[in-house]
Design an enzyme around this catalytic site. Structure first.
Site, PDB file in Angstrom:
ATOM      1  N   ALA A  74     -14.304  -6.070  46.370  1.00  0.00           N
ATOM      2  CA  ALA A  74     -15.220  -5.022  45.913  1.00  0.00           C
ATOM      3  C   ALA A  74     -15.672  -4.161  47.083  1.00  0.00           C
ATOM      4  CB  ALA A  74     -16.428  -5.635  45.221  1.00  0.00           C
ATOM      5  N   VAL A  75     -15.791  -2.872  46.813  1.00  0.00           N
ATOM      6  CA  VAL A  75     -16.323  -1.900  47.768  1.00  0.00           C
ATOM      7  C   VAL A  75     -17.366  -1.073  47.027  1.00  0.00           C
ATOM      8  CG1 VAL A  75     -15.787   0.152  49.144  1.00  0.00           C
ATOM      9  CG2 VAL A  75     -14.227  -1.806  49.164  1.00  0.00           C
ATOM     10  N   GLU A 107      -4.571 -11.275  41.857  1.00  0.00           N
ATOM     11  CA  GLU A 107      -4.226 -10.918  40.490  1.00  0.00           C
ATOM     12  C   GLU A 107      -5.157  -9.799  40.069  1.00  0.00           C
ATOM     13  OE1 GLU A 107      -3.223 -13.891  37.205  1.00  0.00           O
ATOM     14  OE2 GLU A 107      -5.286 -13.277  36.755  1.00  0.00           O
ATOM     15  N   ASN A 112      -5.578  -1.236  37.151  1.00  0.00           N
ATOM     16  CA  ASN A 112      -6.534  -1.203  38.257  1.00  0.00           C
ATOM     17  C   ASN A 112      -6.136  -0.102  39.247  1.00  0.00           C
ATOM     18  OD1 ASN A 112      -8.012  -1.747  40.661  1.00  0.00           O
ATOM     19  ND2 ASN A 112      -8.181  -3.897  40.091  1.00  0.00           N
ATOM     20  N   TYR A 118      -3.246  -1.944  47.394  1.00  0.00           N
ATOM     21  CA  TYR A 118      -2.592  -3.247  47.542  1.00  0.00           C
ATOM     22  C   TYR A 118      -1.129  -3.101  47.955  1.00  0.00           C
ATOM     23  CZ  TYR A 118      -6.741  -5.069  45.171  1.00  0.00           C
ATOM     24  OH  TYR A 118      -8.026  -5.390  44.831  1.00  0.00           O
TER      25      TYR A 118
END
Length: 150
Positions: A74-75, A107, A112, A118
């Site tokens: 999370a950011v 995962e 997303n 990623y």
């Protein structure tokens, strides 16, 4: 403010309730109580969190022999698209290597927006679970598993 308080503040800001991805405080506490789970927090400059600084992002990680799994990333939404996610992942990779990990996993839901990040740091899709996630409205989304060799 404790690291857990800071982690939860980032979580509450970062995860849209529609996707039902945020964990409760007790879920995080219970995970961190296990010896194979840890959190890394970073500040707005992408450095490991030091006393007195405000957390801008975190990863929650589960460790196993030779590998580590990103459980949550999370950011703070106000700090996105500034390289903080990449810095946080690099901190995680360094920590995982120091623990002897040769491979890391994560995962995510199929839609997303972090997919580009990623892939840019070397994660590759290795599996898919059909209709694994459910949104707040009941929509089913696939989960995609990614791996990366360290």
């Amino acid at each position: 403010m404790s690291d857990l308080d800071q982690l939860m503040a980032v979580m509450e800001a970062a995860f849209d309730p529609h996707w039902r991805e945020a964990w409760t405080r007790s879920q995080v506490e219970n995970s961190l109580a296990m010896p194979n789970t840890y959190a890394l927090l970073c500040d707005a400059d992408g450095h490991p969190l030091e006393d007195g600084r405000k957390a801008a992002g975190f990863v929650l990680v589960r460790r196993a022999p030779g590998e580590e799994e990103l459980l949550l990333v999370a950011v703070d939404p106000d700090l996105r698209r500034k390289g903080l996610g990449r810095s946080l992942l690099e901190l995680f990779f360094a920590q995982a290597r120091s623990h002897g990990a040769e491979r890391v996993f994560l995962e995510m839901r199929s839609n997303n927006p972090a997919l580009t990040l990623y892939e840019s740091v070397g994660f590759n899709p290795i599996g898919r679970r059909r209709a694994y996630y459910r949104t707040a409205t009941g929509e089913a989304l696939d989960a995609i598993t990614f791996g990366k060799n360290l």
